[in-house]
Enzyme design. Sequence first.
Site, short mmCIF file in Angstrom:
data_model
loop_
_atom_site.label_atom_id
_atom_site.label_comp_id
_atom_site.label_asym_id
_atom_site.label_seq_id
_atom_site.Cartn_x
_atom_site.Cartn_y
_atom_site.Cartn_z
N TYR A 197 0.86 -1.19 0.00
CA TYR A 197 0.00 0.00 0.00
C TYR A 197 0.89 1.23 0.00
O TYR A 197 1.89 1.28 0.71
CB TYR A 197 -0.87 -0.02 1.25
CG TYR A 197 -2.11 0.84 1.16
CD1 TYR A 197 -3.09 0.59 0.22
CD2 TYR A 197 -2.29 1.91 2.04
CE1 TYR A 197 -4.24 1.37 0.15
CE2 TYR A 197 -3.44 2.70 1.97
CZ TYR A 197 -4.40 2.42 1.03
OH TYR A 197 -5.53 3.19 0.95
N ASN B 132 -15.36 4.37 4.25
CA ASN B 132 -16.33 4.00 3.21
C ASN B 132 -17.38 5.07 2.94
O ASN B 132 -17.53 5.50 1.79
CB ASN B 132 -16.98 2.66 3.55
CG ASN B 132 -16.01 1.52 3.35
OD1 ASN B 132 -14.97 1.70 2.72
ND2 ASN B 132 -16.32 0.37 3.90
#
Lengths: 401, 401
Positions: free
Chosen positions: B86, B174
Amino acid sequence: MPPTTLLRRTTLAFPRTSTLSTQTRTISAYGYTQSKALTFRDYGDPASVLSLHKHSISPPHGSALTLRFLASPINPADINQIQGVYPSKPTFTTSLGTAHPLAVGGNEGVAEVIALGDAAKQSGFAKGDWVFMRAPGFGTWRTHAAAEAGQLVKLREEAREGISAVQAGTVSVNPCTAYQMLRGFGNLKEGQWFMQNGANSGVGRAAIQLAKVWGYKSINVIRSRTGEDAAQKEEELKEELKAIGADVVITDAELQAREMRDRIKEITNGGRERIGLALNCVSGKPAIAMAKLVGAGADFVTYGAMSKQPLTIPASLLIFKDIRFHGFWVSRWSEQNPEDKVKMVEHVLELTRKGEFRDSPMDEIRWEWETTGEELVEKVAQTLEGYRSGKGVFVFGDSTK
Amino acid sequence: MPPTTLLRRTTLAFPRTSTLSTQTRTISAYGYTQSKALTFRDYGDPASVLSLHKHSISPPHGSALTLRFLASPINPADINQIQGVYPSKPTFTTSLGTAHPLAVGGNEGVAEVIALGDAAKQSGFAKGDWVFMRAPGFGTWRTHAAAEAGQLVKLREEAREGISAVQAGTVSVNPCTAYQMLRGFGNLKEGQWFMQNGANSGVGRAAIQLAKVWGYKSINVIRSRTGEDAAQKEEELKEELKAIGADVVITDAELQAREMRDRIKEITNGGRERIGLALNCVSGKPAIAMAKLVGAGADFVTYGAMSKQPLTIPASLLIFKDIRFHGFWVSRWSEQNPEDKVKMVEHVLELTRKGEFRDSPMDEIRWEWETTGEELVEKVAQTLEGYRSGKGVFVFGDSTK
């Protein structure tokens, strides 16, 4: 789309095919104009489907004008349009005096007004004006055409000064594409960098020169050459592009080599100078190699796919590096921004006059009244092969007056 | 990046490994706080590299605060971060009392302030405040942490009302991703359409619900199911998403079928209603199928690549259809727009309170003081497999107070 009812069906007095007539005077005593056009009735390979069609144009009334073309280039998009694989479609019409609808090839060019109706005069047009087509699909590969005032944009007298017909006739596509991509994306400031592939193309050469005007610096990618004298050819092309203002020129192979990342860093002052824009007409792998070298948040503008390959973009380039992938199509842009387009054309012509902008190498194809269809079609087919020094442009001779 | 000098090395009085102590009171008489954290010293498979590490935190002075975590989700990005793949890296530090630097897993969560220095009080923090981390990389999978005031964002008392710790602890990634993609791209107006894949994900469900708030209509793509009861499972999921506000739900297979073009036309009122935005977390072929169905000039935003495939974009989608391909990464956006982020979080929590926004299904993982490292690591590993009903979220029990 241009109206299809402007041209009166030819009458018996004016035979409709060139085989029936070898007359060279294109305007008759009755004001009818004789015209020859490179036309096609079905999509296909240009060498098979194109043919020279002769017809006559009635004297213009109202807002109608009669045009004589001066210069009309052969652009790759014109070829794709004839092949039927281009999204912008030509106008098929029976108004050229045929039972089966025909389309005229070509989308770019400059023409002279040779006759016009009163309403067209009131719209600001006059005999002798130079005009462009407002939208693509008009058909510019012809000696003469009938048009409506609304289809045309006039080039102001001042903007025409010192400009050749070829210069005016080829400014709307390539230089305008380069101009708008450099100004409309990337938000480049003076001293900032952009990168482009296909740097030797008409658009590429235009971008190099326009960048100089605005103080942008360019990293230019050219196709790697093959054969014994490849290195020499590459070196010559690099020097040629540097002579018109390129800061850095590299080959495809150099672009994709591992050490390019370090070299780009060096070129951009240790990475402190941002590469904020990339112009892509190649697509495929070399385009992604370029996308990996530009700065985070850069705009990556695609206007062609000479490699015939798609852009295969790793999601990380989008998500983490925030590269924004756009497309640019000068036809759409011009239709959406007709006034900006005219200003842009006049600016490029002004730069041309001042010697700050030079046309790309052109292959002038003389189109005289007696030039045969075979000769003209052959020139179009050669453009398709793409191995010529520059771009083909029809230049209409005095015999078409 | 958080400072690494906030935590004093543990002394002999406070044994540094959990094997030496089974004490459950986390705050000692001297103001030292005992903490347990899921840490890793090397990148790798979470099941191999994660371990529970116990250490103590000294009483906070100046602008330092001591936090007790309330809820910390396990997001896919957290897993990728531990795997070392990442781009946002965790902070490796020796300040947790180890000779070799350790990083704490997790990037999202909500914590309660349990002690703070005078300068932190003057910065507007108080005991009992709920706080978020301003930037990723802090490490949220731990019972307690030392922080600096500048690393934290306080959730206003009014915004907290009626909100559970799980709701607050899972709002930043989210729902905020969905929120910002819907508002920051596509320039959608009320009544306009967007399309998304991965519609069953946390972001997908958030987008469906937020779209309802703003009056946008959604076409949602879910993964085709396999096995005997595939059709029934698909139908159930379609109904579930419609119940939270989805206008249209289709499967991957339906998306890629030839007749979808006609169906989309029908859905969008004969194509008169524009699909101006697409949200993509799948990439690969299904994403391109979606790009071909949105309107000309639409924004196509990629925030994931669940298919592990790149986006293979035909140049024509860029040039002629003018689709603009962007990426969105909530971490970068949040770092660049910290104040907008806080407003957004408060807005989503307000919608939650009003019942207009419901969390995605969550799998609550109780983390008590005595919960073993093995149990916790197993839960993280299960998230990696991705076959669970919802998303894992650590919920810290009273025994960690």
